[in-house]
Design a protein around this motif. Structure first.
Motif, PDB file in Angstrom:
ATOM      1  N   ARG A   1      34.473  26.869 -31.583  1.00 30.08           N
ATOM      2  CA  ARG A   1      33.343  25.927 -31.575  1.00 30.08           C
ATOM      3  C   ARG A   1      33.543  24.810 -30.565  1.00 30.08           C
ATOM      4  O   ARG A   1      32.598  24.330 -29.958  1.00 30.08           O
ATOM      5  N   TYR A   2      34.787  24.348 -30.414  1.00 32.84           N
ATOM      6  CA  TYR A   2      35.011  23.182 -29.557  1.00 32.84           C
ATOM      7  C   TYR A   2      35.461  23.533 -28.145  1.00 32.84           C
ATOM      8  O   TYR A   2      35.705  22.649 -27.336  1.00 32.84           O
TER       9      TYR A   2
ATOM     10  N   ASP B   1      43.612  26.267 -27.592  1.00 36.30           N
ATOM     11  CA  ASP B   1      42.305  26.503 -26.970  1.00 36.30           C
ATOM     12  C   ASP B   1      42.206  25.768 -25.630  1.00 36.30           C
ATOM     13  O   ASP B   1      43.150  25.102 -25.201  1.00 36.30           O
TER      14      ASP B   1
ATOM     15  N   ILE C   1      41.842  16.649 -26.875  1.00 34.71           N
ATOM     16  CA  ILE C   1      41.232  15.731 -27.841  1.00 34.71           C
ATOM     17  C   ILE C   1      41.616  14.316 -27.392  1.00 34.71           C
ATOM     18  O   ILE C   1      42.775  14.074 -27.051  1.00 34.71           O
TER      19      ILE C   1
ATOM     20  N   VAL D   1      42.242  13.513 -36.693  1.00 26.06           N
ATOM     21  CA  VAL D   1      41.436  14.729 -36.838  1.00 26.06           C
ATOM     22  C   VAL D   1      41.583  15.402 -38.203  1.00 26.06           C
ATOM     23  O   VAL D   1      40.671  16.094 -38.650  1.00 26.06           O
TER      24      VAL D   1
ATOM     25  N   ALA E   1      31.410  16.756 -31.947  1.00 26.05           N
ATOM     26  CA  ALA E   1      30.871  17.311 -33.184  1.00 26.05           C
ATOM     27  C   ALA E   1      29.627  16.555 -33.622  1.00 26.05           C
ATOM     28  O   ALA E   1      28.811  17.072 -34.380  1.00 26.05           O
TER      29      ALA E   1
ATOM     30  N   ALA F   1      32.655  24.808 -40.992  1.00 25.58           N
ATOM     31  CA  ALA F   1      32.734  24.022 -42.208  1.00 25.58           C
ATOM     32  C   ALA F   1      31.885  22.791 -41.947  1.00 25.58           C
ATOM     33  O   ALA F   1      32.022  22.152 -40.922  1.00 25.58           O
TER      34      ALA F   1
ATOM     35  N   GLY G   1      33.235  17.592 -40.902  1.00 25.11           N
ATOM     36  CA  GLY G   1      34.472  16.825 -40.946  1.00 25.11           C
ATOM     37  C   GLY G   1      35.390  17.120 -42.125  1.00 25.11           C
ATOM     38  O   GLY G   1      36.262  16.312 -42.460  1.00 25.11           O
TER      39      GLY G   1
ATOM     40  N   GLY H   1      36.740  20.494 -42.502  1.00 26.49           N
ATOM     41  CA  GLY H   1      37.511  21.699 -42.183  1.00 26.49           C
ATOM     42  C   GLY H   1      39.004  21.454 -42.039  1.00 26.49           C
ATOM     43  O   GLY H   1      39.824  22.146 -42.655  1.00 26.49           O
ATOM     44  N   LEU H   2      39.373  20.462 -41.255  1.00 29.28           N
ATOM     45  CA  LEU H   2      40.801  20.214 -41.014  1.00 29.28           C
ATOM     46  C   LEU H   2      41.464  19.513 -42.193  1.00 29.28           C
ATOM     47  O   LEU H   2      42.660  19.681 -42.426  1.00 29.28           O
ATOM     48  N   ALA H   3      40.685  18.722 -42.945  1.00 36.29           N
ATOM     49  CA  ALA H   3      41.258  18.097 -44.152  1.00 36.29           C
ATOM     50  C   ALA H   3      41.634  19.201 -45.141  1.00 36.29           C
ATOM     51  O   ALA H   3      42.679  19.143 -45.795  1.00 36.29           O
TER      52      ALA H   3
HETATM   53  P1  ADP Z   1      34.085  19.296 -38.013  1.00 40.55           P
HETATM   54  O1  ADP Z   1      34.468  20.385 -37.081  1.00 40.55           O
HETATM   55  O2  ADP Z   1      33.051  19.717 -39.014  1.00 40.55           O
HETATM   56  O3  ADP Z   1      33.713  18.029 -37.332  1.00 40.55           O
HETATM   57  P2  ADP Z   1      36.895  19.359 -38.749  1.00 40.55           P
HETATM   58  O4  ADP Z   1      37.639  18.653 -39.830  1.00 40.55           O
HETATM   59  O5  ADP Z   1      37.048  20.829 -38.692  1.00 40.55           O
HETATM   60  O6  ADP Z   1      35.372  18.951 -38.921  1.00 40.55           O
HETATM   61  O7  ADP Z   1      37.343  18.750 -37.348  1.00 40.55           O
HETATM   62  C1  ADP Z   1      37.379  17.347 -37.181  1.00 40.55           C
HETATM   63  C2  ADP Z   1      37.244  16.990 -35.704  1.00 40.55           C
HETATM   64  O8  ADP Z   1      38.420  17.415 -34.980  1.00 40.55           O
HETATM   65  C3  ADP Z   1      36.088  17.671 -34.999  1.00 40.55           C
HETATM   66  O9  ADP Z   1      34.885  16.948 -35.157  1.00 40.55           O
HETATM   67  C4  ADP Z   1      36.571  17.720 -33.556  1.00 40.55           C
HETATM   68  O10 ADP Z   1      36.316  16.485 -32.925  1.00 40.55           O
HETATM   69  C5  ADP Z   1      38.086  17.853 -33.671  1.00 40.55           C
HETATM   70  N1  ADP Z   1      38.546  19.255 -33.512  1.00 40.55           N
HETATM   71  C6  ADP Z   1      38.856  20.111 -34.504  1.00 40.55           C
HETATM   72  N2  ADP Z   1      39.301  21.283 -34.037  1.00 40.55           N
HETATM   73  C7  ADP Z   1      39.289  21.186 -32.690  1.00 40.55           C
HETATM   74  C8  ADP Z   1      39.631  22.068 -31.616  1.00 40.55           C
HETATM   75  N3  ADP Z   1      40.108  23.299 -31.834  1.00 40.55           N
HETATM   76  N4  ADP Z   1      39.488  21.613 -30.353  1.00 40.55           N
HETATM   77  C9  ADP Z   1      39.033  20.380 -30.127  1.00 40.55           C
HETATM   78  N5  ADP Z   1      38.688  19.497 -31.081  1.00 40.55           N
HETATM   79  C10 ADP Z   1      38.812  19.879 -32.345  1.00 40.55           C
END
Ligand code: ADP
Length: 266
Positions: free
Chosen positions: A164-165, A189, A194, A202, A212, A228, A231, A233-235
């Motif tokens: 996605r990113y 990726d 970032i 993040v 995002a 997800a 914000g 997904g990573l949590a």
């Molecule tokens: P969301 O993607 O819904 O915003 P996430 O918790 O998955 O929520 O990610 C938080 C933030 O971390 C994203 O909004 C993005 O800015 C950054 N991020 C996550 N994964 C990546 C990635 N693979 N490459 C670049 N930025 C990322």
């Protein structure tokens, strides 16, 4: 000399206790801030689409919109938003299970390569639509002691984020292996990196990067990229990894970023 010794020892104990109390207070403050962020976020991410849904349903009910294309578009948007909100509620539920320590992990010996290839299969259509090369080693994957559904979720969230990113025509590489600490899995990726200021945040609940927050075009053009929602997904990734006694980190690499998960071996 004896009293000096006792005093010295006691002093150390006190200092250690003070550090402990400080850490506990910091942790409490962090949890409290997380809770406040989450409430603020839920009220935004849930209320805004709900208001939109209501407006569209009302327009259809009152027959304010007539032309078939617009009516069709309203129906489609209602479905897309409902799907997104369903995922959001699922994610919130998952996070609350993690935070409440209510996760019941049933550990088994899981072939990491199979988990990765399943996640790659799910992510490939999105990657293809964005002309992103998704590369994973075909052999040499270790096994890991983990709860398979949770591990699959971790890998899927990381892969989905990576595709996605990463701007179109980019590359996402998945690799893994064994080291002194146990088993590692990395997703790298070509997202362009970032921002340094965002790196420590993040994994926080409700944190969303600049990219995002701006609307993106999506593979099927419905404005919903299947990620997800909002914000979390990573949590969720961090919560699930830590529930396994592991850790996850991110750092910038030459053209993008790299997420690394470490899981202990029993
Ligand atoms: P969301 O993607 O819904 O915003 P996430 O918790 O998955 O929520 O990610 C938080 C933030 O971390 C994203 O909004 C993005 O800015 C950054 N991020 C996550 N994964 C990546 C990635 N693979 N490459 C670049 N930025 C990322």
């Amino acid at each position: 000399a004896v009293s000096l010794g006792v005093g010295w020892l006691f002093g150390h104990r006190l200092a250690a206790a003070a550090v402990w109390a400080d850490q506990a207070r910091d942790r409490e403050r962090q949890v409290e801030k997380g809770r406040r962020d989450l409430v603020a976020w839920v009220s935004h991410d849930l209320r805004t689409p709900l208001a939109g849904l209501r407006a569209m349903a009302e327009a259809l009910e009152d027959q304010v919109v007539h032309d078939p294309d617009t009516v069709g578009e309203y129906h489609r948007r209602i479905r897309v938003e409902t799907d997104r909100m369903t995922r959001l509620v699922d994610d919130l539920f998952e996070l609350s299970r993690i935070n409440a320590g209510a996760l019941r992990l049933s550990l088994s010996t899981v072939p990491l390569g199979e988990v990765v290839s399943d996640a790659v299969a799910v992510t490939t259509p999105i990657a293809q639509a964005r002309r992103i090369r998704l590369v994973a080693a075909e052999s040499g994957w270790p096994t890991v002691s983990a709860s398979e559904p949770e591990l699959s979720r971790v890998v899927a969230n990381l892969l989905l984020n990576a595709v996605r990113y990463t701007p179109e025509d980019g590359t996402v590489r998945v690799s893994g292996g064994r080291d002194r600490d146990g088993v590692w899995l990395a997703v790298a990726d070509t997202c362009g990196g970032i921002p340094e200021a965002d790196l420590p945040r993040v994994f926080d609940v409700a944190f969303r990067g600049e990219r995002a927050r701006t609307p993106r075009t999506t593979p099927d053009g419905d404005g919903d990229d299947g990620g997800a929602a909002g914000g979390l997904g990573l949590a969720i990734v961090r919560g699930l990894v830590e529930a396994h006694g592991g850790r996850v980190a991110v750092h910038n690499i030459q053209q993008g970023c790299r997420f690394v998960v470490h899981l202990p071996t029993p």
